[in-house]
Scaffold this active site. Structure first.
Site, PDB file in Angstrom:
ATOM      1  N   GLY A 212       0.799  -1.224   0.000  1.00 32.91           N
ATOM      2  CA  GLY A 212       0.000   0.000   0.000  1.00 32.91           C
ATOM      3  C   GLY A 212       0.832   1.275   0.000  1.00 32.91           C
ATOM      4  O   GLY A 212       2.053   1.247   0.188  1.00 32.91           O
ATOM      5  N   HIS A 213       0.170   2.387  -0.142  1.00 32.21           N
ATOM      6  CA  HIS A 213       0.831   3.687  -0.261  1.00 32.21           C
ATOM      7  C   HIS A 213       1.543   4.082   1.033  1.00 32.21           C
ATOM      8  O   HIS A 213       1.080   3.799   2.120  1.00 32.21           O
ATOM      9  CB  HIS A 213      -0.168   4.757  -0.674  1.00 32.21           C
ATOM     10  N   ASN A 214       2.672   4.729   0.861  1.00 31.49           N
ATOM     11  CA  ASN A 214       3.491   5.274   1.968  1.00 31.49           C
ATOM     12  C   ASN A 214       4.284   4.212   2.721  1.00 31.49           C
ATOM     13  O   ASN A 214       5.149   4.566   3.535  1.00 31.49           O
ATOM     14  CB  ASN A 214       2.650   6.029   3.012  1.00 31.49           C
TER      15      ASN A 214
END
Lengths: 363, 363, 363
Positions: free
Chosen positions: B258-260
């Site tokens: 996922g993002h980050n």
């Protein structure tokens, strides 16, 4: 695409009554059906909706009173889903990928493509790859060097088949299926924490942090006849021997098959299920959605596994399993029921302990 | 591809005995081996099958009696999987994507592609993208605008790399890997049921139904050196900062990041595992197949997680976990065993309650 | 891409203080921010890092002392994630797929593509497909025969849309999304072990091993307005009717939607979640990562489901669920806590049994 009632009944080997010459163009749910649709009303529940549509002909269960339902003709079936297989096969309009070889396809001059094969725009066929008679290869497919694809294959768009993969006849692949990705196999120079944890069932030991060395996949993938692979599935190459999928096995979308694994014949692997490396799966095995099989496991013939089940150890033939870790379905149900009573049982046990401790010990 | 026994032993830094000049073309399992194959018989169990094949040379364990096995030469290894890494690397025939830039590739004139890079049919290289020396880019790959790909990359077919993604040296990507998809990040104008449920651990409150507004991904993905990404994996862009994958980390097929999220160095993420957004994963972490990590979680160095495990809270370094929710492996085993005795225990507790209630209460 | 503080505050409908004419080019985390970045410091925790960056302007919480933080201007927001939606939308540099139709795209002459649509390299548009105004179609996308794509669509690279799929306006699809793969629907000539096991909840009976016959997908997929589909998702065609995704629903990466399923409006389906066939999902449903829904299930409006949850039976509206099988979140928490005490309770019960058995039975 047009069929008379007579033609459909003949194809299904089913009885019909009413106007044999009525023509249908498509299938529809009873309430959506127009006058040229064949309404799918295989049970009384669905037949109720015939009134809100305009069907003149329907598929009904045996013994249904078709005239009372306002139809001009009806076809009667014993096993509705079997009839669905026949009807949907006749009425499938397909993807319309066209015929012949699209001029934008990139075909290696040494590839051996049978006459009459249809190859979509921008497909790529590698060196010495062989494509059998009657294949229909969608746009953007890639078939690797030395791969073999049997007769009458249907590849939807963007399917990739790696070098040296061998596939039997009547193969179907949904968009984005990946066959012949490299296996996931790595090793550390010294014994790693994972190896320790597996041996001791939980203790990673004092293994030092190390980097991973790659074990390449020299094997490929071998697929039998009548196999279907779902959208965005991934099937890894074997390390030395080939990964294998048996005849008649069907994979739903996003299924993953690890390196060296052998899947038997006529298995059904539902959506997002995954099989690790070096697994032996028997014939007629059914894996529910999101189920998983640990590596180096043996799963016997006719095993059926519910959705979400994780198989962590060998399973004898014929078992029906569920749970994480997988247990017999009835055990799963019993444990599940007991679990929900667990918080109350905890309180009961505490009360019992108090009650019993207040009685003089007998020894 | 041909090697003498001497050459293979040298490459593995291993002892050998017998005919140093014997030539092998490929590796095979003992029972499948022909006279020009190197048989992989690293343990007595496998050596039993040498008789049913025609191998003249084999990889054996230290101290094995190669002459009694009917061989003309043998190479002896201490850590078999390490030897596999060396041998399979030497004998890998690859995908044969060819050399040079295929004329059908679409390369932006502002892209900076090093000399000698191989680019397959119908690949697309975007504006100002940089591709380092020695890269081998498969057919149908897409490299986005301003992306950077280090030296000696190997991209299988249909890999996509989004705009601004930065990747180190010796990168390997399997078919259909997606790097730099947009993060999954949405917000409702007012507090939503999910926010309430997370705060209260279960009560969605009376939040009204709302539509979702999109938070765009301004960040991208940063990948270190020596990383491998499996088939059909997905790695999302960060929202403001970049999502990061450390040096030496390997992802199996269908893994989702996922993002980050920041994944450390030398991690191994097995098939269909998934990491939500804004997770910190340490170095040398191993996630088993189909395991998952909840968002905004910290997972320490050297954590090892069994297949199917779902990590819902922070994990200190060095832990070995299993279960849903994740607990220490030994706790998982204890609870699992106890669970199976649960239905009987329920009956025992009921019986105890009856027995005890029939005795006069002592208070 | 350049905005003044004034322009950003106006777009967010937010208060600001300080130099209205300061210009920013991008957003950054406080510690990474340069003098032309807008620093995202929505809470005191993040504001601490402003000192280690060079931001001159920041997004702050209401009431923050911007001057004490050394800034030249500040924008104040009430609901930080809402502000993120606005800011990231303004500052998104996109993928730079360019404008116009790339000469390498293969567009069927009967396709109906609106003026001004941008179509990337090597995209394929099928016969009679319709693409609405403002669409931005990435490289290597395939849009099938008779498919309809509404206005202002954004398709990243390698998206595939099958024949007859209908999609509303403002559609976004991430790389490798597959819409309109064939449903996974098979039948055996005679009753199968799976059918038996489902009926009896565990007994496969004596069904003989059989091969599977394919039920084709005559239906397609219907998608509403404002839908986003994540990377490598798969959405199957319906059998007779269409599979449906409602307005405003968002799918994360690697989500799978089975045939005939209807997903309501404004749902959020997180990474690697999967929904089997013939499911009805209400509006505003949130499925956590790696959760699953069994086939032929009804899930009511506003249901929220934690990561890893497997829904095996109908769920009324408004429930918050977790677990395998799914139970109410508070039940899950209670059972989980009790489970960890289970091994000790087992010992307690054994001790109790001994203690009680040593007392004379009262009946």
């Amino acid at each position: 695409m047009k069929y008379t009632v007579q033609q459909i009944a003949d194809a299904l080997d089913a009885e019909f009554q009413g106007d044999a010459s009525l023509v249908v163009h498509a299938a529809a749910e009873p309430s959506d059906a127009t006058a040229t649709d064949l309404a799918m009303a295989m049970s009384p529940k669905y037949a109720e909706d015939l009134g809100s549509g305009s069907a003149q002909v329907a598929i009904l269960w045996e013994g249904a009173d078709w005239q009372a339902l306002g139809l001009k003709a009806a076809i009667f079936v014993r096993r509705p889903r079997m009839a669905m297989a026949g009807i949907t096969s006749m009425l499938d309009k397909g993807q319309g990928f066209g015929s012949g070889v699209h001029p934008s396809a990139v075909i290696d001059p040494t590839a051996d493509v049978a006459n009459g094969v249809s190859i979509g725009p921008l497909a790529v066929i590698g060196a010495r790859a062989r494509v059998g008679r009657g294949a229909n290869i969608g746009p953007h497919c890639v078939i690797g060097m030395d791969a073999v694809l049997g007769e009458d294959a249907v590849l939807r768009e963007m399917v990739s088949i790696g070098a040296r993969v061998q596939i039997g006849d009547r193969f179907i692949a949904q968009p984005g299926a990946r066959i012949g990705s490299d296996g996931f196999s790595f090793v550390t120079p010294e014994v790693s924490g994972v190896e320790n944890a597996r041996k001791t069932l939980g203790d990673a030991g004092d293994a030092s942090a190390q980097s991973w060395l790659r074990i390449h996949s020299l094997g490929s993938v071998e697929i039998g006849d009548d196999v279907e692979i779902g959208a965005n599935c991934t099937i890894d190459n074997g390390t030395i021997r080939n990964t294998r999928i048996g005849n008649g096995t069907k994979l739903d979308n996003q299924v993953h098959i690890g390196h060296n694994t052998r899947v038997g014949n006529d298995c059904l692997l539902c959506g997002q299920s995954g099989i690790s490396g070096s697994v032996e799966l028997g014939n007629n095995v059914v894996l529910g959605g999101q189920s998983g099989v640990s590596d180096n496991i043996f799963v016997g013939d006719r095993v059926i596994v519910g959705g979400g089940t994780k198989i962590l150890s060998n399973v004898p033939a014929g078992r029906v399993l569920m749970g994480y870790p997988a247990v017999k379905m009835e055990t799963f149900t019993d444990v599940y029921k007991a679990q929900r009573r667990l918080p109350r049982m905890l309180r009961d046990v505490e009360a019992l302990k108090k009650a019993v401790s207040k009685q003089p010990p007998s020894d």
